[in-house]
Design a protein around this motif. Structure first.
Motif, PDB file in Angstrom:
ATOM      1  N   PRO A 296       4.407   4.936   8.044  1.00 49.52           N
ATOM      2  CA  PRO A 296       5.346   5.639   7.153  1.00 49.52           C
ATOM      3  C   PRO A 296       5.507   4.988   5.791  1.00 49.52           C
ATOM      4  N   MET A 297       5.370   3.666   5.732  1.00 46.48           N
ATOM      5  CA  MET A 297       5.323   2.956   4.450  1.00 46.48           C
ATOM      6  C   MET A 297       3.940   2.319   4.375  1.00 46.48           C
ATOM      7  N   ALA A 298       3.054   2.951   3.618  1.00 48.89           N
ATOM      8  CA  ALA A 298       1.638   2.568   3.642  1.00 48.89           C
ATOM      9  C   ALA A 298       1.387   1.248   2.928  1.00 48.89           C
ATOM     10  N   ASN A 299       2.119   0.986   1.869  1.00 48.87           N
ATOM     11  CA  ASN A 299       1.935  -0.233   1.067  1.00 48.87           C
ATOM     12  C   ASN A 299       3.315  -0.813   0.777  1.00 48.87           C
ATOM     13  N   LEU A 300       3.575  -2.028   1.270  1.00 47.41           N
ATOM     14  CA  LEU A 300       4.899  -2.606   1.073  1.00 47.41           C
ATOM     15  C   LEU A 300       4.836  -4.112   1.316  1.00 47.41           C
ATOM     16  N   LEU A 301       5.917  -4.701   1.872  1.00 54.25           N
ATOM     17  CA  LEU A 301       5.966  -6.137   2.169  1.00 54.25           C
ATOM     18  C   LEU A 301       5.561  -6.940   0.929  1.00 54.25           C
ATOM     19  N   VAL A 322       2.330  -8.975  -5.132  1.00 51.53           N
ATOM     20  CA  VAL A 322       1.261  -8.922  -4.135  1.00 51.53           C
ATOM     21  C   VAL A 322       1.757  -7.991  -3.041  1.00 51.53           C
ATOM     22  N   VAL A 323       1.087  -6.855  -2.901  1.00 51.41           N
ATOM     23  CA  VAL A 323       1.535  -5.796  -2.002  1.00 51.41           C
ATOM     24  C   VAL A 323       0.608  -5.751  -0.792  1.00 51.41           C
ATOM     25  N   ILE A 324       1.188  -5.763   0.393  1.00 52.64           N
ATOM     26  CA  ILE A 324       0.395  -5.628   1.611  1.00 52.64           C
ATOM     27  C   ILE A 324       0.137  -4.149   1.862  1.00 52.64           C
TER      28      ILE A 324
END
Length: 414
Positions: A296-301, A322-324
């Motif tokens: 649901p959140m494809a790119n985050l952290l 820096v996006v995971i």
């Protein structure tokens, strides 16, 4: 369709550095990326092994991590990769469309040291005290009401008529938020997420949650807001408003997307539809498949290196995001498996100190919401005129609509 990386003409690179990787950047905000991210990830892997230069918005550079092992290394290295964005955001324009989502707040994911420990402990303890029997009953009650509002029509947009109002209602119940404050929260969050007058939306949200905090200080109840206020962390009103903002943000968008993406899989993939309805596969299996393939959140952290740092053969500049890429890392060929049943090794819940503190309630809510819908309308089918359409954006994996059709039926009696 191909997404072409580019550098926006005339754009100012925020916190640019001599270590910034040269060359074009992949734009994560364009519709082409939302339409077919896996094809873009495949191209990224051909051109870059583990980390990719991207833009989160025009003129806002970042590094996207697409290799699972590299993501795990970064997420476990809190000393070099903190989540505090304050140095980064000093160079970001106030009207930047991703700033309201990324800016510093006094919440665990954007804090370090003792502040992180305080906020994290308060959330873990408070959310662990949620009565799961009460939560299941709340989801069932809201589900029955919502299904009853459209089941006689024979058609529905499940995003508009089911997943969003259900998850918003559950979140309001968890926090003890009355409807009039909840509506202001919804309006503020919508403005923030869509990037339309985002700063006003941010202020509207903060004002509503400050009012909720004040009401619970004066008259506490058996809800998450009251228990946060009573926690030994002794959160002040400013911290409380942001804790509640974080809970709403971490609940509504991810949870409604998870339910919708799992329903898309169940209703649109022959491997799942009959198997889930027939009982040979569980709704939990479908949720895990969606968490792997369409998180649901494809790119985050998001983290921000304290100083320039070499990872593999790539220099990461200090304080640049820096996006995971959870979606890319989950589908890294080095770890990819064709059968996800019982496999919870994906990064969709985060990792370690950056893991979601509410995984058990989140699974329960999603599973109950889907089971209630499929039990009530077992002959439901997708009704896309031209196939699914995905909302553009650098972070979420979210449908614009989830239209379905089914034989009309009378409302359920709860």
């Amino acid at each position: 369709m191909t997404t072409t990386p580019h550098t926006t003409p005339g754009a100012r690179l925020v916190n640019s550095s001599p270590f910034t990787e040269a060359g074009p950047r992949f734009p994560l905000y364009e519709p082409e990326f939302a339409a077919d991210p896996q094809s873009v990830f495949a191209r990224m892997r051909r051109e870059h092994r583990a980390m990719v230069p991207v833009e989160l918005a025009p003129g806002v550079p970042a590094t996207l991590v697409i290799e699972h092992s590299t993501a795990v290394r970064i997420l476990n290295d809190h000393e070099h990769f903190p989540g505090d964005p304050r140095t980064w955001q000093q160079g970001v324009a106030a009207d930047c469309p991703v700033l309201p989502v990324m800016e510093w707040r006094p919440i665990p994911g954007r804090s370090t040291g003792t502040d992180f420990q305080r906020y994290r402990a308060a959330q873990l303890t408070t959310l662990a005290d949620v009565d799961l029997h009460w939560l299941r009953a709340t989801v069932e009650k809201l589900s029955v009401q919502l299904i009853g509002s459209f089941c006689e029509a024979g058609t529905a947009d499940l995003l508009l008529q089911y997943t969003f109002p259900l998850i918003f209602g559950v979140c309001n119940a968890l926090l003890g938020c009355p409807p009039e404050i909840g509506q202001r929260v919804a309006d503020g969050m919508a403005a923030m997420l869509e990037g339309v007058d985002a700063d006003t939306g941010n202020q509207m949200l903060h004002s509503a949650l400050a009012e909720l905090t004040a009401s619970k200080r004066a008259d506490p109840a058996d809800d998450v807001t009251s228990r946060l206020l009573q926690h030994p962390a002794q959160l002040d009103d400013y911290e409380m408003a942001h804790q509640l903002t974080g809970i709403y943000g971490a609940t509504i968008e991810p949870q409604q997307n998870l339910i919708a993406n799992a329903l898309l899989l169940i209703l649109g993939d022959g491997r799942f539809g009959g198997s889930v309805l027939g009982g040979s596969l569980s709704t939990r299996d479908a949720l895990d498949e969606a968490l792997f393939d369409n998180p649901p959140m494809a790119n985050l952290l998001i983290t921000y290196p304290r100083q320039p740092i070499l990872i593999g053969d790539v220099w990461l500049p200090a304080h640049q995001p820096v996006v995971i890429s959870i979606a890319a890392c989950n589908n890294d060929p080095a770890i990819r498996s064709d059968d996800h049943r019982g496999n919870r090794s994906h990064l969709s819940w985060g990792l370690g100190q950056r893991s979601c503190p509410a995984q058990t309630p989140a699974y329960l809510v999603a599973q109950e919401a889907i089971d209630q819908l499929l039990d009530a309308l077992p002959e439901m089918e997708l009704d896309f005129p031209d196939g699914p359409v995905w909302r553009p954006g650098p972070f979420h994996r979210s449908l614009t609509a989830l239209p379905v059709k089914f034989p009309p039926s009378p409302p359920l009696v709860s």
